[in-house]
Design a protein around this motif. Structure first.
Motif, PDB file in Angstrom:
ATOM      1  N   LEU A  61       0.642  -1.310  -0.122  1.00 19.00           N
ATOM      2  CA  LEU A  61      -0.084   0.054  -0.156  1.00 19.00           C
ATOM      3  C   LEU A  61       0.933   1.261  -0.002  1.00 19.00           C
ATOM      4  O   LEU A  61       0.344   2.348  -0.229  1.00 19.00           O
ATOM      5  CB  LEU A  61      -0.980  -0.035   1.195  1.00 19.00           C
ATOM      6  N   ALA A  62       2.025   1.276   0.375  1.00 17.99           N
ATOM      7  CA  ALA A  62       2.890   2.455   0.224  1.00 17.99           C
ATOM      8  C   ALA A  62       2.887   3.143  -0.964  1.00 17.99           C
ATOM      9  O   ALA A  62       2.632   4.497  -0.812  1.00 17.99           O
ATOM     10  CB  ALA A  62       4.318   2.067   0.588  1.00 17.99           C
ATOM     11  N   SER A  63       2.770   2.671  -2.067  1.00 21.87           N
ATOM     12  CA  SER A  63       2.664   3.475  -3.250  1.00 21.87           C
ATOM     13  C   SER A  63       1.204   4.002  -3.786  1.00 21.87           C
ATOM     14  O   SER A  63       1.038   4.533  -4.746  1.00 21.87           O
ATOM     15  CB  SER A  63       3.093   2.665  -4.329  1.00 21.87           C
ATOM     16  N   HIS A  64       0.197   3.535  -2.652  1.00 27.52           N
ATOM     17  CA  HIS A  64      -1.310   4.094  -3.305  1.00 27.52           C
ATOM     18  C   HIS A  64      -1.800   4.848  -2.244  1.00 27.52           C
ATOM     19  O   HIS A  64      -3.007   5.393  -2.494  1.00 27.52           O
ATOM     20  CB  HIS A  64      -2.058   2.684  -3.094  1.00 27.52           C
ATOM     21  N   VAL A  65      -0.831   5.549  -1.366  1.00 27.03           N
ATOM     22  CA  VAL A  65      -1.477   6.402  -0.450  1.00 27.03           C
ATOM     23  C   VAL A  65      -1.850   7.581  -0.993  1.00 27.03           C
ATOM     24  O   VAL A  65      -3.143   8.098  -0.620  1.00 27.03           O
ATOM     25  CB  VAL A  65      -0.315   6.707   0.804  1.00 27.03           C
ATOM     26  N   GLU A  66      -1.323   8.378  -1.723  1.00 32.25           N
ATOM     27  CA  GLU A  66      -1.650   9.599  -2.379  1.00 32.25           C
ATOM     28  C   GLU A  66      -2.647   9.272  -3.565  1.00 32.25           C
ATOM     29  O   GLU A  66      -3.721  10.161  -3.389  1.00 32.25           O
ATOM     30  CB  GLU A  66      -0.251  10.039  -3.267  1.00 32.25           C
ATOM     31  N   ARG A  67      -2.641   8.310  -4.099  1.00 35.46           N
ATOM     32  CA  ARG A  67      -3.722   7.939  -5.063  1.00 35.46           C
ATOM     33  C   ARG A  67      -5.166   7.799  -4.524  1.00 35.46           C
ATOM     34  O   ARG A  67      -6.186   8.217  -4.916  1.00 35.46           O
ATOM     35  CB  ARG A  67      -3.396   6.876  -6.185  1.00 35.46           C
ATOM     36  N   THR A  68      -4.979   6.732  -3.408  1.00 34.02           N
ATOM     37  CA  THR A  68      -6.361   6.255  -2.880  1.00 34.02           C
ATOM     38  C   THR A  68      -6.765   7.253  -1.623  1.00 34.02           C
ATOM     39  O   THR A  68      -8.001   7.771  -1.649  1.00 34.02           O
ATOM     40  CB  THR A  68      -6.124   5.010  -2.374  1.00 34.02           C
ATOM     41  N   GLY A  69      -5.720   7.899  -1.342  1.00 34.63           N
ATOM     42  CA  GLY A  69      -6.443   8.940  -0.253  1.00 34.63           C
ATOM     43  C   GLY A  69      -5.819   8.553   1.295  1.00 34.63           C
ATOM     44  O   GLY A  69      -6.160   7.294   1.401  1.00 34.63           O
ATOM     45  N   ALA A  70      -5.123   9.411   1.920  1.00 31.56           N
ATOM     46  CA  ALA A  70      -4.448   9.131   3.386  1.00 31.56           C
ATOM     47  C   ALA A  70      -5.736   8.721   4.194  1.00 31.56           C
ATOM     48  O   ALA A  70      -5.874   7.908   4.827  1.00 31.56           O
ATOM     49  CB  ALA A  70      -3.746  10.139   3.780  1.00 31.56           C
ATOM     50  N   ARG A  71      -6.882   9.616   4.039  1.00 26.66           N
ATOM     51  CA  ARG A  71      -7.951   9.361   4.922  1.00 26.66           C
ATOM     52  C   ARG A  71      -8.832   8.102   4.806  1.00 26.66           C
ATOM     53  O   ARG A  71      -8.927   7.321   5.424  1.00 26.66           O
ATOM     54  CB  ARG A  71      -8.959  10.438   4.774  1.00 26.66           C
ATOM     55  N   THR A  72      -8.952   7.548   3.523  1.00 28.50           N
ATOM     56  CA  THR A  72      -9.439   6.172   3.153  1.00 28.50           C
ATOM     57  C   THR A  72      -8.646   5.197   3.741  1.00 28.50           C
ATOM     58  O   THR A  72      -9.049   4.172   4.343  1.00 28.50           O
ATOM     59  CB  THR A  72      -9.556   6.139   1.713  1.00 28.50           C
ATOM     60  N   LEU A  73      -7.528   5.255   3.316  1.00 23.64           N
ATOM     61  CA  LEU A  73      -6.586   4.023   3.696  1.00 23.64           C
ATOM     62  C   LEU A  73      -6.492   4.011   5.227  1.00 23.64           C
ATOM     63  O   LEU A  73      -6.284   2.969   5.780  1.00 23.64           O
ATOM     64  CB  LEU A  73      -4.957   4.109   3.446  1.00 23.64           C
ATOM     65  N   ALA A  74      -6.298   5.190   5.990  1.00 21.54           N
ATOM     66  CA  ALA A  74      -6.060   5.155   7.402  1.00 21.54           C
ATOM     67  C   ALA A  74      -7.288   4.767   8.056  1.00 21.54           C
ATOM     68  O   ALA A  74      -7.328   3.945   8.893  1.00 21.54           O
ATOM     69  CB  ALA A  74      -5.926   6.456   7.848  1.00 21.54           C
ATOM     70  N   LEU A 165      -9.950   2.756  17.767  1.00 19.35           N
ATOM     71  CA  LEU A 165     -11.144   3.301  17.797  1.00 19.35           C
ATOM     72  C   LEU A 165     -11.101   4.610  18.067  1.00 19.35           C
ATOM     73  O   LEU A 165     -11.681   5.733  17.712  1.00 19.35           O
ATOM     74  CB  LEU A 165     -12.184   2.579  18.655  1.00 19.35           C
ATOM     75  N   ALA A 166     -10.239   4.980  19.126  1.00 19.73           N
ATOM     76  CA  ALA A 166     -10.012   6.227  19.634  1.00 19.73           C
ATOM     77  C   ALA A 166      -9.428   7.055  18.574  1.00 19.73           C
ATOM     78  O   ALA A 166      -9.614   8.408  18.577  1.00 19.73           O
ATOM     79  CB  ALA A 166      -9.091   6.337  20.768  1.00 19.73           C
ATOM     80  N   VAL A 167      -8.539   6.697  17.687  1.00 18.98           N
ATOM     81  CA  VAL A 167      -7.625   7.506  16.741  1.00 18.98           C
ATOM     82  C   VAL A 167      -8.561   7.901  15.533  1.00 18.98           C
ATOM     83  O   VAL A 167      -8.349   8.934  14.862  1.00 18.98           O
ATOM     84  CB  VAL A 167      -6.610   7.036  16.201  1.00 18.98           C
ATOM     85  N   TRP A 168      -9.698   7.104  15.396  1.00 16.47           N
ATOM     86  CA  TRP A 168     -10.613   7.082  14.233  1.00 16.47           C
ATOM     87  C   TRP A 168     -11.300   8.463  14.037  1.00 16.47           C
ATOM     88  O   TRP A 168     -11.171   9.123  12.744  1.00 16.47           O
ATOM     89  CB  TRP A 168     -11.877   6.296  14.352  1.00 16.47           C
ATOM     90  N   PRO A 169     -11.714   9.294  14.770  1.00 14.61           N
ATOM     91  CA  PRO A 169     -12.107  10.627  14.825  1.00 14.61           C
ATOM     92  C   PRO A 169     -11.152  11.577  14.168  1.00 14.61           C
ATOM     93  O   PRO A 169     -11.454  12.520  13.412  1.00 14.61           O
ATOM     94  CB  PRO A 169     -12.794  11.097  15.966  1.00 14.61           C
ATOM     95  N   LEU A 170      -9.916  11.399  14.259  1.00 21.63           N
ATOM     96  CA  LEU A 170      -8.722  12.142  13.902  1.00 21.63           C
ATOM     97  C   LEU A 170      -8.479  12.112  12.574  1.00 21.63           C
ATOM     98  O   LEU A 170      -7.993  12.780  11.706  1.00 21.63           O
ATOM     99  CB  LEU A 170      -7.344  11.905  14.868  1.00 21.63           C
ATOM    100  N   THR A 171      -9.035  11.167  11.819  1.00 23.38           N
ATOM    101  CA  THR A 171      -8.668  10.776  10.439  1.00 23.38           C
ATOM    102  C   THR A 171      -9.386  11.841   9.669  1.00 23.38           C
ATOM    103  O   THR A 171      -9.158  11.924   8.357  1.00 23.38           O
ATOM    104  CB  THR A 171      -9.119   9.523  10.059  1.00 23.38           C
ATOM    105  N   SER A 172     -10.401  12.352  10.108  1.00 22.36           N
ATOM    106  CA  SER A 172     -11.366  13.570   9.297  1.00 22.36           C
ATOM    107  C   SER A 172     -10.476  14.457   8.829  1.00 22.36           C
ATOM    108  O   SER A 172     -10.792  15.049   8.025  1.00 22.36           O
ATOM    109  CB  SER A 172     -12.450  13.991   9.910  1.00 22.36           C
ATOM    110  N   ARG A 173      -9.086  14.675   9.587  1.00 23.92           N
ATOM    111  CA  ARG A 173      -8.395  15.821   9.170  1.00 23.92           C
ATOM    112  C   ARG A 173      -7.290  15.465   8.359  1.00 23.92           C
ATOM    113  O   ARG A 173      -6.471  16.395   7.954  1.00 23.92           O
ATOM    114  CB  ARG A 173      -7.780  16.188  10.430  1.00 23.92           C
ATOM    115  N   LEU A 174      -7.177  14.322   7.726  1.00 21.10           N
ATOM    116  CA  LEU A 174      -6.462  13.687   6.860  1.00 21.10           C
ATOM    117  C   LEU A 174      -6.879  14.152   5.392  1.00 21.10           C
ATOM    118  O   LEU A 174      -8.073  14.160   5.092  1.00 21.10           O
ATOM    119  CB  LEU A 174      -6.132  12.293   6.972  1.00 21.10           C
ATOM    120  N   PRO A 175      -5.879  14.339   4.373  1.00 21.14           N
ATOM    121  CA  PRO A 175      -6.432  14.512   3.151  1.00 21.14           C
ATOM    122  C   PRO A 175      -6.877  13.139   2.341  1.00 21.14           C
ATOM    123  O   PRO A 175      -6.598  12.029   2.771  1.00 21.14           O
ATOM    124  CB  PRO A 175      -4.960  15.044   2.444  1.00 21.14           C
ATOM    125  N   ASP A 176      -7.905  13.482   1.558  1.00 19.77           N
ATOM    126  CA  ASP A 176      -8.302  12.409   0.932  1.00 19.77           C
ATOM    127  C   ASP A 176      -8.282  12.563  -0.420  1.00 19.77           C
ATOM    128  O   ASP A 176      -8.222  13.823  -1.222  1.00 19.77           O
ATOM    129  CB  ASP A 176      -9.840  12.274   1.029  1.00 19.77           C
TER     130      ASP A 176
END
Length: 217
Positions: A61-74, A165-176
């Protein structure tokens, strides 16, 4: 004037959630051995399967982070970690625990891959990575101090699942989606300039990982 340095807190939290499983692996293996009646070799094999699954996520997955989106993969990684580790913590059937560890390991690897990729793109990646290591070390220390007072084979697995689960809400601030265009250079589309050195580095990292896993085992 210097631009103020900001701490990418979502990335630090994501790194913590993803890297917590390897940090807690010695205790996890010991708990599995005592709680499920496994031999040391069998419990160690479960831990190795977890690590291999985590490493596989990084390779895939390392090469797919930008294309797929950090938020989605996270979010995918955190979901897999919560479901996998949570299921393994609640089950006493060895096959279910193994499957949960493998699924959770892939989730941890996915979260770590997203965090590491995005941290590498920061203006001050060393600061962010250091904060991530300090964060996961502090959380692991809390778990290590708490685990001896709690029964069951899945205490550390449950702690990893709850962290995801605790970290999940913070993913909304990641780029997609696809990131903004990078500055194109003359070698932007060229082949890797130092393939031999890269192969040596990759081989060294593989041997280092094997040595570290053997030491923990």
């Amino acid at each position: 004037m210097f631009a103020p340095r900001t701490t990418p807190r979502p990335l630090v939290a994501l790194f913590t959630a993803g890297y917590l499983a390897p940090y807690l692996l010695p205790t996890t293996v010991g708990r599995l051995e005592r709680g499920l009646g496994l031999s040391a070799t069998q419990a160690g094999a479960v831990g190795s399967a977890l690590l291999l699954s985590s490493a596989a996520a990084g390779f895939l997955l390392a090469s797919h982070v930008e294309r797929t989106g950090a938020r989605t993969l996270a979010r995918l990684g955190l979901l897999l970690a919560a479901v996998g580790y949570g299921g393994a913590a609640l089950s006493t059937a060895v096959p279910a625990v193994v499957a949960g560890a493998v699924i959770g390991g892939f989730g941890s690897g996915t979260a770590t891959t997203v965090a590491a990729t995005r941290i590498a793109a920061e203006r001050d990646p060393h600061r962010a990575s250091t904060l991530g290591l300090l964060s996961v070390s502090a959380l692991a220390a809390v778990v290590y101090l708490t685990v001896p007072h709690l029964p069951g084979h899945g205490v550390t697995l449950a702690a990893i699942a709850l962290t995801a689960l605790a970290v999940w809400p913070l993913t909304s601030r990641l780029p997609d989606g696809t990131a903004g265009p990078r500055a194109a250079g003359p070698d932007a589309t060229a082949r890797l300039p130092h393939r031999r050195s890269g192969a040596v580095l990759a081989g060294a990292m593989l041997l280092w990982s094997l040595a570290q896993n053997a030491l923990w085992g």
